[in-house]
Design a protein around this motif. Sequence first.
Motif, short mmCIF file in Angstrom:
data_model
loop_
_atom_site.label_atom_id
_atom_site.label_comp_id
_atom_site.label_asym_id
_atom_site.label_seq_id
_atom_site.Cartn_x
_atom_site.Cartn_y
_atom_site.Cartn_z
N UNK A 219 0.85 -1.18 0.00
CA UNK A 219 0.00 0.00 0.00
C UNK A 219 0.89 1.24 0.00
N UNK A 220 0.59 2.15 -0.88
CA UNK A 220 1.33 3.42 -0.93
C UNK A 220 0.38 4.54 -0.51
N UNK A 221 0.90 5.44 0.31
CA UNK A 221 0.11 6.57 0.80
C UNK A 221 0.74 7.85 0.31
N UNK A 222 -0.04 8.70 -0.30
CA UNK A 222 0.42 9.99 -0.81
C UNK A 222 -0.30 11.10 -0.08
N UNK A 223 0.45 11.80 0.77
CA UNK A 223 -0.13 12.89 1.54
C UNK A 223 0.16 14.22 0.87
N UNK A 224 -0.76 15.14 1.00
CA UNK A 224 -0.58 16.47 0.43
C UNK A 224 -1.39 17.49 1.22
N UNK A 225 -1.13 18.76 0.96
CA UNK A 225 -1.93 19.82 1.54
C UNK A 225 -1.24 20.64 2.60
N UNK A 226 -0.05 20.25 3.01
CA UNK A 226 0.66 21.03 4.01
C UNK A 226 1.15 22.35 3.44
N UNK A 227 1.62 23.21 4.33
CA UNK A 227 2.13 24.49 3.90
C UNK A 227 2.28 25.45 5.05
N UNK A 228 2.49 26.71 4.69
CA UNK A 228 2.66 27.77 5.67
C UNK A 228 1.37 28.58 5.75
N UNK A 229 0.89 28.80 6.97
CA UNK A 229 -0.35 29.55 7.16
C UNK A 229 -0.22 30.39 8.42
N UNK A 230 -0.92 31.50 8.45
CA UNK A 230 -0.91 32.33 9.65
C UNK A 230 -1.85 31.75 10.69
N UNK A 231 -1.57 32.08 11.92
CA UNK A 231 -2.44 31.65 13.02
C UNK A 231 -3.87 32.10 12.74
N UNK A 232 -4.81 31.20 13.01
CA UNK A 232 -6.20 31.46 12.72
C UNK A 232 -6.65 30.99 11.36
N UNK A 233 -5.71 30.62 10.53
CA UNK A 233 -6.02 30.16 9.19
C UNK A 233 -6.41 28.70 9.13
N UNK A 234 -6.59 28.22 7.91
CA UNK A 234 -7.05 26.85 7.69
C UNK A 234 -6.20 26.16 6.63
N UNK A 235 -6.13 24.85 6.77
CA UNK A 235 -5.51 23.99 5.77
C UNK A 235 -6.30 22.70 5.69
N UNK A 236 -6.23 22.06 4.55
CA UNK A 236 -6.87 20.75 4.39
C UNK A 236 -5.82 19.76 3.88
N UNK A 237 -5.61 18.73 4.66
CA UNK A 237 -4.68 17.68 4.28
C UNK A 237 -5.44 16.54 3.63
N UNK A 238 -4.78 15.91 2.67
CA UNK A 238 -5.36 14.73 2.01
C UNK A 238 -4.33 13.62 2.01
N UNK A 239 -4.81 12.40 2.06
CA UNK A 239 -3.92 11.24 1.98
C UNK A 239 -4.64 10.15 1.20
N UNK A 240 -4.09 9.82 0.06
CA UNK A 240 -4.70 8.82 -0.82
C UNK A 240 -3.91 7.52 -0.75
N UNK A 241 -4.62 6.43 -0.55
CA UNK A 241 -4.00 5.11 -0.50
C UNK A 241 -4.20 4.41 -1.83
N UNK A 242 -3.17 3.71 -2.26
CA UNK A 242 -3.26 2.95 -3.51
C UNK A 242 -2.54 1.62 -3.34
N UNK A 243 -2.85 0.70 -4.24
CA UNK A 243 -2.25 -0.61 -4.18
C UNK A 243 -3.31 -1.68 -4.23
N UNK A 244 -2.92 -2.87 -3.87
CA UNK A 244 -3.85 -4.01 -3.92
C UNK A 244 -4.67 -4.06 -2.64
N UNK A 245 -5.56 -3.12 -2.51
CA UNK A 245 -6.32 -2.93 -1.28
C UNK A 245 -7.65 -3.67 -1.35
N UNK A 246 -7.86 -4.51 -0.36
CA UNK A 246 -9.17 -5.17 -0.23
C UNK A 246 -10.10 -4.30 0.59
N UNK A 247 -9.59 -3.81 1.71
CA UNK A 247 -10.39 -2.93 2.56
C UNK A 247 -9.46 -2.12 3.45
#
Length: 125
Positions: free
Chosen positions: A1-29
């Motif tokens: 299983x490979x996991x690809x995370x994204x969405x990080x970065x620099x933000x000011x206090x009070x701000x927002x970010x959304x992280x994503x992580x997609x799994x791929x491979x021979x996944x049954x569940x």
Amino acid sequence: VQLQASGGGLVQAGGSLRLSCAASGSIFSINFMGWYRQAPGKQRELVAHITSGGTSGGSTNYADSVKGRFTISRDNAKNTVYLQMNSLKPEDTAVYYCKVHATTYGVGLLGGQYWGQGTLVTVSS
């Protein structure tokens, strides 16, 4: 299983970010999907996790430090977990890692735990 995370970065206090992580491979569940973080000089800690669910959906759990600010969700069709982070604070600065507990196709079905590569979140004051 490979996991690809994204969405990080620099933000000011009070701000927002959304992280994503997609799994791929021979996944049954995928049962467990979670986000952890590790700040410099500190141990890795669980931020939030979500489990698979039946008709009622998965259950979620949050660290006390992020309750009411972060929301974890998942898209089962895409094998993707998200972390919506609002009202960010400088103390949220860390490398964020996703982790899944998955059952994969092999010689039969195999269970395992997998980590993503980490994405850096920096919150400036």
